[in-house]
Design a protein around this motif. Structure first.
Motif, short mmCIF file in Angstrom:
data_model
loop_
_atom_site.label_atom_id
_atom_site.label_comp_id
_atom_site.label_asym_id
_atom_site.label_seq_id
_atom_site.Cartn_x
_atom_site.Cartn_y
_atom_site.Cartn_z
N SER A 30 0.81 -1.21 0.00
CA SER A 30 0.00 0.00 0.00
C SER A 30 0.85 1.27 0.00
CB SER A 30 -0.93 0.01 1.21
OG SER A 30 -0.19 0.22 2.40
N ASP A 31 0.22 2.35 -0.35
CA ASP A 31 0.85 3.67 -0.31
C ASP A 31 1.36 3.94 1.10
OD1 ASP A 31 1.56 6.22 -1.41
OD2 ASP A 31 -0.20 7.07 -0.42
N HIS A 32 0.57 3.57 2.09
CA HIS A 32 0.97 3.76 3.50
C HIS A 32 2.26 2.99 3.79
CE1 HIS A 32 0.49 4.27 7.82
NE2 HIS A 32 0.69 2.96 7.95
N ALA A 33 2.34 1.74 3.34
CA ALA A 33 3.52 0.91 3.60
C ALA A 33 4.76 1.47 2.93
CB ALA A 33 3.28 -0.51 3.13
N GLN A 34 4.64 1.87 1.65
CA GLN A 34 5.82 2.40 0.96
C GLN A 34 6.28 3.70 1.59
OE1 GLN A 34 6.44 5.22 -1.10
NE2 GLN A 34 4.35 5.99 -0.88
N ASP A 35 5.32 4.48 2.11
CA ASP A 35 5.66 5.75 2.76
C ASP A 35 6.44 5.49 4.05
OD1 ASP A 35 5.49 8.63 2.90
OD2 ASP A 35 4.06 8.34 4.55
N LEU A 36 6.01 4.48 4.82
CA LEU A 36 6.71 4.14 6.05
C LEU A 36 8.12 3.63 5.77
CD1 LEU A 36 3.97 2.26 8.12
CD2 LEU A 36 4.88 4.55 8.55
N LEU A 37 8.28 2.87 4.70
CA LEU A 37 9.58 2.30 4.36
C LEU A 37 10.57 3.33 3.84
CD1 LEU A 37 8.42 -0.97 2.63
CD2 LEU A 37 9.86 -0.84 4.67
N GLY A 38 10.08 4.31 3.12
CA GLY A 38 10.98 5.28 2.50
C GLY A 38 11.43 4.77 1.14
N ASP A 39 12.49 5.36 0.63
CA ASP A 39 12.95 5.05 -0.73
C ASP A 39 13.42 3.60 -0.85
OD1 ASP A 39 12.44 7.66 -1.49
OD2 ASP A 39 14.49 8.32 -1.09
N LEU A 40 12.75 2.84 -1.73
CA LEU A 40 13.13 1.46 -1.93
C LEU A 40 14.37 1.35 -2.81
CD1 LEU A 40 9.76 -0.47 -2.35
CD2 LEU A 40 11.10 -0.05 -0.31
N VAL A 41 15.27 0.43 -2.43
CA VAL A 41 16.51 0.24 -3.17
C VAL A 41 16.60 -1.16 -3.78
CG1 VAL A 41 17.79 2.00 -1.91
CG2 VAL A 41 17.77 -0.36 -1.06
N HIS A 42 15.76 -2.09 -3.31
CA HIS A 42 15.79 -3.46 -3.84
C HIS A 42 14.47 -4.15 -3.52
CE1 HIS A 42 17.43 -7.25 -5.20
NE2 HIS A 42 16.98 -7.82 -4.10
N VAL A 43 14.03 -4.99 -4.44
CA VAL A 43 12.84 -5.82 -4.23
C VAL A 43 13.21 -7.25 -4.58
CG1 VAL A 43 10.45 -6.23 -4.89
CG2 VAL A 43 11.29 -3.90 -4.77
N ASP A 44 13.00 -8.18 -3.65
CA ASP A 44 13.27 -9.60 -3.86
C ASP A 44 11.92 -10.30 -4.04
OD1 ASP A 44 14.51 -12.06 -4.03
OD2 ASP A 44 14.74 -12.28 -1.85
N LEU A 45 11.63 -10.73 -5.26
CA LEU A 45 10.33 -11.30 -5.60
C LEU A 45 10.38 -12.83 -5.63
CD1 LEU A 45 9.41 -8.79 -8.43
CD2 LEU A 45 8.46 -8.87 -6.12
N PRO A 46 9.22 -13.46 -5.52
CA PRO A 46 9.17 -14.93 -5.58
C PRO A 46 9.41 -15.42 -7.00
CG PRO A 46 6.95 -14.05 -5.58
CD PRO A 46 7.89 -12.87 -5.37
N ASP A 47 9.56 -16.73 -7.14
CA ASP A 47 9.70 -17.33 -8.46
C ASP A 47 8.33 -17.69 -9.02
OD1 ASP A 47 12.52 -17.28 -8.45
OD2 ASP A 47 12.59 -19.17 -7.31
#
Length: 129
Positions: A30-47
């Motif tokens: 959510s927008d709320h979650a990304q705001d709490l995290l701040g600037d994302l530098v990496h995303v590790d996704l499932p296969d």
């Protein structure tokens, strides 16, 4: 105030779910979650083809502040991941409900999706934080 699109469903752990039809859902944070995290530098996704049950750790998003687990909102099999995030994890920050989606699941039971928070009840959970 965070944006909360009315057509989406949400989890208590701030994942969102969009019903794409034919038993497929798109998932992101959510927008709320990304705001709490701040600037994302990496995303590790499932296969693709990995199966998960609701509540399983399915992905990790890393920001300059912290790494945070993303949980599968419903049971299903991963049918697609957002490969754009490999080179552009900031899409989650700039467009969490659009280009910043994380993965798509083939859902076992669409009733699980219906049991998630609607936009109004999700907004109420944010007020309680």
């Amino acid at each position: 105030m965070s944006k909360i699109p009315s057509e989406l469903r949400f989890t208590d752990s701030h994942e969102w779910v969009r019903d794409e039809g034919n038993g497929i859902v798109t998932v992101g944070i959510s927008d709320h979650a990304q705001d709490l995290l701040g600037d994302l530098v990496h995303v590790d996704l499932p296969d693709v083809e990995d199966g998960f049950t609701a509540g399983d750790e399915i992905a990790v998003v890393e920001s300059v502040k912290a790494a945070s687990d993303v949980y599968s909102p419903v049971a299903g099999e991963v049918v697609e991941i957002n490969e754009e995030l490999e080179d552009s994890p900031e899409l989650v920050n700039t467009d969490p409900y659009g280009d910043g989606w994380l993965f798509k699941l083939k859902v076992e039971d669409m009733g699980e999706v219906e049991s998630l928070h609607d936009a109004e009840s999700y907004g109420e959970t944010l007020e309680d934080e």
